[in-house]
Design a protein around this motif. Structure first.
Motif, PDB file in Angstrom:
ATOM      1  N   MET A   1       0.850  -1.197   0.000  1.00  0.00           N
ATOM      2  CA  MET A   1       0.000   0.000   0.000  1.00  0.00           C
ATOM      3  C   MET A   1       0.884   1.245   0.000  1.00  0.00           C
ATOM      4  N   THR A   2       0.518   2.230  -0.803  1.00  0.00           N
ATOM      5  CA  THR A   2       1.317   3.441  -0.924  1.00  0.00           C
ATOM      6  C   THR A   2       1.242   4.269   0.352  1.00  0.00           C
ATOM      7  N   ASP A   3       2.399   4.725   0.825  1.00  0.00           N
ATOM      8  CA  ASP A   3       2.440   5.541   2.041  1.00  0.00           C
ATOM      9  C   ASP A   3       1.748   6.875   1.809  1.00  0.00           C
ATOM     10  N   ALA A   4       1.062   7.353   2.843  1.00  0.00           N
ATOM     11  CA  ALA A   4       0.386   8.651   2.763  1.00  0.00           C
ATOM     12  C   ALA A   4       1.407   9.784   2.686  1.00  0.00           C
ATOM     13  N   ILE A   5       1.000  10.870   2.064  1.00  0.00           N
ATOM     14  CA  ILE A   5       1.828  12.072   2.004  1.00  0.00           C
ATOM     15  C   ILE A   5       1.729  12.790   3.347  1.00  0.00           C
ATOM     16  N   SER A   6       2.849  13.150   3.924  1.00  0.00           N
ATOM     17  CA  SER A   6       2.830  13.876   5.195  1.00  0.00           C
ATOM     18  C   SER A   6       2.810  15.386   4.938  1.00  0.00           C
ATOM     19  N   ILE A   7       1.943  16.071   5.655  1.00  0.00           N
ATOM     20  CA  ILE A   7       1.876  17.535   5.593  1.00  0.00           C
ATOM     21  C   ILE A   7       2.041  18.065   7.010  1.00  0.00           C
ATOM     22  N   ASP A   8       3.164  18.717   7.261  1.00  0.00           N
ATOM     23  CA  ASP A   8       3.433  19.313   8.565  1.00  0.00           C
ATOM     24  C   ASP A   8       3.259  20.819   8.447  1.00  0.00           C
ATOM     25  N   ILE A   9       2.396  21.371   9.295  1.00  0.00           N
ATOM     26  CA  ILE A   9       2.038  22.776   9.194  1.00  0.00           C
ATOM     27  C   ILE A   9       2.485  23.537  10.434  1.00  0.00           C
ATOM     28  N   TRP A  10       3.354  24.516  10.243  1.00  0.00           N
ATOM     29  CA  TRP A  10       3.714  25.421  11.335  1.00  0.00           C
ATOM     30  C   TRP A  10       2.791  26.627  11.264  1.00  0.00           C
ATOM     31  N   SER A  11       2.133  26.929  12.378  1.00  0.00           N
ATOM     32  CA  SER A  11       1.185  28.036  12.392  1.00  0.00           C
ATOM     33  C   SER A  11       1.008  28.565  13.808  1.00  0.00           C
ATOM     34  N   ASP A  12       0.348  29.716  13.903  1.00  0.00           N
ATOM     35  CA  ASP A  12       0.020  30.301  15.192  1.00  0.00           C
ATOM     36  C   ASP A  12      -1.477  30.569  15.225  1.00  0.00           C
ATOM     37  N   ILE A  13      -2.086  30.352  16.367  1.00  0.00           N
ATOM     38  CA  ILE A  13      -3.517  30.610  16.531  1.00  0.00           C
ATOM     39  C   ILE A  13      -3.849  32.057  16.177  1.00  0.00           C
ATOM     40  N   ALA A  14      -2.920  32.972  16.478  1.00  0.00           N
ATOM     41  CA  ALA A  14      -3.167  34.401  16.274  1.00  0.00           C
ATOM     42  C   ALA A  14      -2.699  34.899  14.912  1.00  0.00           C
ATOM     43  N   CYS A  15      -2.485  33.996  13.971  1.00  0.00           N
ATOM     44  CA  CYS A  15      -2.018  34.371  12.635  1.00  0.00           C
ATOM     45  C   CYS A  15      -3.189  34.315  11.654  1.00  0.00           C
ATOM     46  N   VAL A  32      -8.813  17.165  -4.682  1.00  0.00           N
ATOM     47  CA  VAL A  32      -8.123  15.931  -5.093  1.00  0.00           C
ATOM     48  C   VAL A  32      -8.831  14.686  -4.567  1.00  0.00           C
ATOM     49  N   ALA A  33      -9.726  14.868  -3.593  1.00  0.00           N
ATOM     50  CA  ALA A  33     -10.445  13.709  -3.046  1.00  0.00           C
ATOM     51  C   ALA A  33     -11.325  13.048  -4.094  1.00  0.00           C
ATOM     52  N   GLY A  34     -11.681  13.814  -5.131  1.00  0.00           N
ATOM     53  CA  GLY A  34     -12.520  13.253  -6.188  1.00  0.00           C
ATOM     54  C   GLY A  34     -11.748  12.529  -7.274  1.00  0.00           C
ATOM     55  N   ASP A  35     -10.418  12.535  -7.193  1.00  0.00           N
ATOM     56  CA  ASP A  35      -9.600  11.845  -8.195  1.00  0.00           C
ATOM     57  C   ASP A  35      -9.833  10.339  -8.115  1.00  0.00           C
ATOM     58  N   ASP A  36      -9.670   9.674  -9.257  1.00  0.00           N
ATOM     59  CA  ASP A  36      -9.806   8.219  -9.265  1.00  0.00           C
ATOM     60  C   ASP A  36      -8.833   7.571  -8.293  1.00  0.00           C
ATOM     61  N   ASP A  37      -7.609   8.082  -8.283  1.00  0.00           N
ATOM     62  CA  ASP A  37      -6.601   7.609  -7.335  1.00  0.00           C
ATOM     63  C   ASP A  37      -6.261   8.787  -6.433  1.00  0.00           C
ATOM     64  N   ALA A  38      -7.134   9.033  -5.441  1.00  0.00           N
ATOM     65  CA  ALA A  38      -7.001  10.223  -4.602  1.00  0.00           C
ATOM     66  C   ALA A  38      -5.799  10.106  -3.666  1.00  0.00           C
ATOM     67  N   PRO A  39      -5.001  11.167  -3.554  1.00  0.00           N
ATOM     68  CA  PRO A  39      -3.864  11.146  -2.638  1.00  0.00           C
ATOM     69  C   PRO A  39      -4.316  10.950  -1.189  1.00  0.00           C
ATOM     70  N   GLN A  40      -3.570  10.156  -0.460  1.00  0.00           N
ATOM     71  CA  GLN A  40      -3.812   9.980   0.967  1.00  0.00           C
ATOM     72  C   GLN A  40      -2.822  10.878   1.717  1.00  0.00           C
ATOM     73  N   VAL A  41      -3.306  11.585   2.743  1.00  0.00           N
ATOM     74  CA  VAL A  41      -2.432  12.523   3.463  1.00  0.00           C
ATOM     75  C   VAL A  41      -2.572  12.357   4.967  1.00  0.00           C
ATOM     76  N   ASN A  42      -1.490  12.662   5.667  1.00  0.00           N
ATOM     77  CA  ASN A  42      -1.485  12.773   7.121  1.00  0.00           C
ATOM     78  C   ASN A  42      -1.057  14.193   7.467  1.00  0.00           C
ATOM     79  N   ILE A  43      -1.908  14.924   8.207  1.00  0.00           N
ATOM     80  CA  ILE A  43      -1.636  16.318   8.531  1.00  0.00           C
ATOM     81  C   ILE A  43      -1.332  16.473  10.015  1.00  0.00           C
ATOM     82  N   THR A  44      -0.255  17.178  10.319  1.00  0.00           N
ATOM     83  CA  THR A  44       0.116  17.462  11.707  1.00  0.00           C
ATOM     84  C   THR A  44       0.394  18.954  11.852  1.00  0.00           C
ATOM     85  N   PHE A  45      -0.199  19.560  12.872  1.00  0.00           N
ATOM     86  CA  PHE A  45       0.039  20.972  13.147  1.00  0.00           C
ATOM     87  C   PHE A  45       1.175  21.127  14.157  1.00  0.00           C
ATOM     88  N   HIS A  46       1.990  22.158  13.944  1.00  0.00           N
ATOM     89  CA  HIS A  46       3.130  22.426  14.813  1.00  0.00           C
ATOM     90  C   HIS A  46       3.084  23.870  15.306  1.00  0.00           C
TER      91      HIS A  46
END
Length: 230
Positions: A1-15, A32-46
């Motif tokens: 199974m193809t590994d999910a794409i990781s998305i790491d987001i640096w942000s501030d609540i007050a931004c 992209v969720a509607g694509d035939d082969d939709a990318p799988q992602v893992n999102i983490t906030f920092h």
């Protein structure tokens, strides 16, 4: 199974651009969720603190803060906030700078790490940003943060203990150290698969293009080694 794409987001609540960037990413993901082969992602906030020296209870409105913090004329600050409000509206967000209560965000970041440990980080991130930018709620005091934590399904006593003990402060500092190692000086900043950086509140199409490109490369078959013919 193809590994999910990781998305790491640096942000501030007050931004304000971070909330806009979050919405634009979500719209890109919807596309992209509607694509035939939709990318799988893992999102983490920092965690990233834009103004760590801000008091918990700031005496003044957002114009007062920015005029004092950036040394800008009030009229220029008001024009800037008006522009940001318009951009936010295009992203589907109703910013209320007239209600906003400027505050220190370190406790909010600690709460996000507590929520992450309980698999509710995304819900907590959304709740905090909505509370701050659209509802005029205070997101710097423990009592107010506990109320918001309960709204997303976290236990009140556990959330209060985590905040009062500063149990997750080290997690906040580790995020900030990683941002410094990456050379991140402004937010939002998106790190895709640990190798691609996207700075600022880019339009949804920017995220669509990167995700589709990375996912296509993941699914591409490895080239067969050439064999010499007899």
């Amino acid at each position: 199974m193809t590994d999910a794409i990781s998305i790491d987001i640096w942000s501030d609540i007050a931004c304000p651009w971070c909330y806009i960037g979050k919405r634009n990413l979500e719209k890109g993901l919807e596309a992209v969720a509607g694509d035939d082969d939709a990318p799988q992602v893992n999102i983490t906030f920092h965690s990233f603190e834009l103004s760590p020296d801000t008091p918990v209870d700031f005496d003044g409105d957002e114009v007062d803060f920015l005029a004092g913090h950036k040394g800008m004329p009030r009229e220029q600050v008001e024009q800037m906030l008006s522009h940001v409000t318009g951009v936010a509206e295009n992203a589907g967000l109703q910013y209320r700078f007239d209600l906003l209560q400027h505050t220190n965000t370190v406790k909010a970041h600690e709460l996000l790490h507590f929520a992450k440990a309980n698999d509710l980080q995304h819900e907590m991130e959304e709740r905090l940003m909505s509370a701050y930018f659209t509802e005029g709620k205070h997101v710097g005091r423990v009592d107010d943060l506990v109320e918001l934590a309960v709204e997303v399904g976290l236990d009140a006593d556990a959330a209060r203990e985590a905040l009062e003990s500063s149990r997750h402060l080290q997690d906040v500092r580790q995020d900030q150290a990683q941002a410094q190692a990456y050379g991140i000086q402004g937010v939002p900043f998106f790190v895709i698969d640990g190798q691609y950086g996207i700075s600022g509140a880019q339009p949804p199409a920017a995220f669509e293009n990167v995700l589709r490109d990375l996912w296509a490369k993941r699914g591409a078959p490895e080239a067969e080694p050439e064999t010499a013919s007899a």
